[in-house]
Design a protein around this motif. Structure first.
Motif, mmCIF file in Angstrom:
data_model
loop_
_atom_site.group_PDB
_atom_site.id
_atom_site.type_symbol
_atom_site.label_atom_id
_atom_site.label_comp_id
_atom_site.label_asym_id
_atom_site.label_seq_id
_atom_site.Cartn_x
_atom_site.Cartn_y
_atom_site.Cartn_z
ATOM 1 N N ARG A 31 5.204 -1.832 -8.514
ATOM 2 C CA ARG A 31 6.350 -2.564 -7.959
ATOM 3 C C ARG A 31 7.653 -1.766 -7.966
ATOM 4 O O ARG A 31 8.737 -2.315 -8.062
ATOM 5 N N ASN A 36 10.375 7.005 0.569
ATOM 6 C CA ASN A 36 9.456 7.679 1.486
ATOM 7 C C ASN A 36 10.255 8.705 2.299
ATOM 8 O O ASN A 36 10.964 8.356 3.253
ATOM 9 N N TYR A 43 11.101 1.165 0.151
ATOM 10 C CA TYR A 43 10.458 -0.141 0.157
ATOM 11 C C TYR A 43 9.643 -0.307 -1.128
ATOM 12 O O TYR A 43 9.292 0.669 -1.792
ATOM 13 N N GLU A 44 9.342 -1.548 -1.463
ATOM 14 C CA GLU A 44 8.588 -1.804 -2.683
ATOM 15 C C GLU A 44 7.107 -1.510 -2.456
ATOM 16 O O GLU A 44 6.508 -1.950 -1.476
ATOM 17 N N ALA A 45 6.517 -0.766 -3.373
ATOM 18 C CA ALA A 45 5.095 -0.416 -3.290
ATOM 19 C C ALA A 45 4.644 0.135 -4.632
ATOM 20 O O ALA A 45 5.451 0.444 -5.512
ATOM 21 N N ASP A 46 3.321 0.245 -4.785
ATOM 22 C CA ASP A 46 2.736 0.877 -5.960
ATOM 23 C C ASP A 46 2.438 2.347 -5.631
ATOM 24 O O ASP A 46 2.213 2.712 -4.479
ATOM 25 N N MET A 56 -2.831 6.912 -3.676
ATOM 26 C CA MET A 56 -2.281 6.209 -2.524
ATOM 27 C C MET A 56 -0.935 5.614 -2.893
ATOM 28 O O MET A 56 -0.593 5.471 -4.061
ATOM 29 N N VAL A 57 -0.188 5.263 -1.849
ATOM 30 C CA VAL A 57 1.083 4.548 -2.004
ATOM 31 C C VAL A 57 0.957 3.267 -1.207
ATOM 32 O O VAL A 57 0.696 3.292 0.000
ATOM 33 N N GLY A 58 1.104 2.144 -1.878
ATOM 34 C CA GLY A 58 0.933 0.851 -1.218
ATOM 35 C C GLY A 58 0.469 -0.193 -2.223
ATOM 36 O O GLY A 58 0.814 -0.136 -3.399
ATOM 37 N N GLU A 59 -0.352 -1.131 -1.776
ATOM 38 C CA GLU A 59 -0.901 -2.175 -2.641
ATOM 39 C C GLU A 59 -2.085 -1.591 -3.405
ATOM 40 O O GLU A 59 -3.122 -1.269 -2.831
ATOM 41 N N ALA A 60 -1.941 -1.447 -4.725
ATOM 42 C CA ALA A 60 -2.940 -0.720 -5.527
ATOM 43 C C ALA A 60 -3.698 -1.604 -6.505
ATOM 44 O O ALA A 60 -4.347 -1.081 -7.430
#
Length: 602
Positions: A31, A36, A43-46, A56-60
């Motif tokens: 979170r 980027n 932006y919020e991401a894992d 990866m970068v995103g929902e993990a």
């Protein structure tokens, strides 16, 4: 196929297996606000990490298993680790190890260093010794080497004359990725007219470097038009320049395809002027890169490193993502680093966690997936590094006498030439002063701030001593000397009287290199720099910062010096590749006209 590529293919197959549901991440940064630098967004991401790589970068969520370390960093920013694209360890007087100890906690994970200084002092032996130390540190350190020492062979003396004959050996040595600043062709017009053979030798070096896939950095202070074009061609057409000091110069270089390394170090601060090419003229920022060039230990310890330079850039009106691009993806693309500079799948997990983009305070640092620093403190063991004795014998000159450095005259007064120090710049001014003569010696005048400056050849090759006067230090008594004087690194000294100058210079000689302060006939304080007369491997980074602070306090409070970082400012008064007047062991140098001038105006 190289073994390293086979190993990477095996590692990448493991990453693919995990992403396809067969395994889990080692670490998930949960979170966070991802910076980027490819898309220019936040932006919020894992960020999921396996071993030394980003998965990866995103929902993990699906990559989290029983043994996954989940670190909730909601509200904090996740950035690629920072890259310093042009710097000199020697200017900090620190080993690579100690510089890394101070810079890693502020988010710097890659350093590209030019060992130009130790190359001038020791040649290939010194450069290779520095390349060998790199295996001692956890961060990524690369060297870009000098193709010519000294920068102006007819105007100064170095400890070793590097030419194209050394390139095949050096460019194929470990941890060396190219040729550094091409200073031999910085004064393009006068080099072409006076020493055209240098151009032939530089082309032999740069052509070979390009043929084996190496980078070549440029060095083009105040070059425009045909002179700039000639310099660019000499580098092999794709180059950088860290000597840009005005908006107009930055615009010209960007238009000609140069990667502009906007310098913002301890004494040379050019970023605010260069960045106007973007903030006022809206030029593309892809070839704008942040670099420090020269930073002292105290600034690293108290201000930070690339995070501080990014902070200053944001303060000049640059959007945070763009400022961070200038210390991450922009340099990565210039150098061809295909495994870092952005948060992307398969890239190395070199990551800086930032509390706040305004302060650029770094909370934590990962290098290749390993947590190495927290809250400004290194949390891994970094063993001290000691250099071999072969790089500790660079001072070979005899001691000097008062007669050696005296500027003689048979008149009562003399009109003399004075170098004009310009704070926070490599550039100097040129002045004239009328000074009193006593006992046949032209005397410095502290009321006019006209002090004597000397440069003593320290390698035992010519025994030359250059001498003239300088304005800008403001000393009221005493002198100080050092074996750090860019780029040939002979012993340089400034003082109010020749007695104290001689005492300081001779103490530097006795130490085998270093800094010495004298006043009223005695040494007040000193710092030994045994490695090439440039670096100490006897003190850690904090100890060097404390020692330099003590030395600077004495120059300010006892000698009356009015410029900050006086030792670094003094060292650049010997740099023959930037205008206008400089001092070398050959004498007072008119850089713009490639001439040696008398200190006395006839």
């Amino acid at each position: 196929m190289k073994l390293e590529n086979v190993k990477r293919a095996i590692e990448y197959r493991q990453l693919i297996d995990i992403l396809m549901g067969n395994g889990h991440a080692d670490i998930v940064l949960h979170r966070g606000k991802v910076i980027n630098v490819v898309s220019g967004e936040i932006y919020e991401a894992d960020v999921a990490i396996k071993g030394k790589y980003i998965l990866m970068v995103g929902e993990a969520d699906k990559l989290i298993g029983d043994n996954t370390l989940v670190i909730d960093i909601k509200g904090k920013y996740i950035s690629p680790g920072f890259i310093d694209s042009h710097m000199h360890f020697e200017s900090s007087m620190l080993t690579i190890t100690e510089f890394s100890r101070l810079s890693i906690p502020s988010g710097t994970t890659t350093l590209v260093a030019d060992p130009h200084e130790i190359g001038n002092a020791l040649g290939p032996i010194g450069i290779k010794a520095m390349a060998d130390e790199i295996s001692n540190v956890p961060n990524h350190v690369h060297l870009v080497i000098p193709s010519l020492t000294p920068d102006c062979p007819k105007l100064e003396t170095a400890g070793y004359d590097i030419t194209s004959k050394d390139m095949e050996d050096l460019l194929n040595y470990k941890n060396i990725i190219g040729i550094g600043e091409l200073q031999g062709f910085s004064n393009a017009k006068h080099v072409y007219r006076n020493t055209p053979e240098i151009i032939d030798d530089l082309l032999a070096s740069t052509t070979y470097a390009k043929s084996i896939g190496k980078v070549v950095d440029g060095n083009a202070p105040e070059l425009f038009g045909s002179e700039l074009a000639a310099h660019i061609i000499a580098t092999g057409t794709r180059c950088s320049c860290h000597e840009t000091t005005t908006k107009e110069e930055c615009i010209e270089k960007l238009r000609q395809g140069v990667y502009v390394f906007m310098r913002e170090g301890s004494t040379q601060k050019n970023m605010a002027e260069c960045i106007r090419a973007y903030t006022e003229e809206n030029l593309d920022t892809r070839r704008l890169i942040l670099a420090t060039d020269d930073m002292v230990a105290a600034d690293l310890e108290t201000l930070g490193h690339m995070n501080e330079i990014i902070r200053r850039t944001i303060k000049e009106g640059v959007e945070p993502v763009k400022a961070i691009q200038m210390a991450t993806i922009n340099p990565a693309e210039y150098f061809g680093f295909k495994d870092r500079g952005a948060l992307l799948p398969g890239y190395l997990a070199d990551i800086a966690i930032i509390d706040d983009l305004e302060s650029m305070r770094v909370e934590a640092v990962f290098i290749e997936g390993k947590l190495v620093a927290v809250k400004g403190r290194l949390i891994i063991d970094l063993p001290k590094y000691t250099y071999p004795d072969e790089v500790k014998r660079s001072v070979k000159c005899s001691k000097v006498t008062e007669e050696d450095i005296a500027i003689r005259s048979n008149k009562s007064y003399e009109k003399v030439r004075c170098i004009g120090l310009i704070p926070d710049q490599n550039l100097t001014d040129a002045f004239e002063e009328e000074l009193r003569v006593s006992g046949g010696i032209v005397l410095p005048d502290i009321q006019k701030d006209a002090l004597e400056i000397v440069c003593v050849e320290r390698y035992g090759r010519t025994n030359g001593i250059g001498k003239t006067f300088v304005k800008g230090f403001g000393l009221k008594e005493g002198a100080f000397a050092e074996s750090v004087s860019h780029d040939a690194h002979n012993i340089i000294a400034v003082g109010c009287n020749i007695k104290d100058i001689v005492i300081a210079v001779n103490r530097v000689i006795e130490m085998g290199g270093g800094i010495a302060i004298s006043s009223r006939g005695k040494i007040l304080e000193e710092l030994r720099l045994p490695v090439g007369g440039l670096i100490t491997d006897e003190l850690d980074g904090h100890e060097v910062a404390e020692k330099i602070k003590k030395l600077e306090d004495i120059t300010r409070n006892v000698l009356g010096c009015k410029v900050h970082a006086p030792f670094m400012h003094l060292s650049f008064l010997a740099l023959t590749t930037s205008p206008k007047w400089k001092i070398t062991d050959k004498g007072l140098i008119d850089v713009n006209n490639f001439k040696i001038l008398s200190p006395i105006i006839e």
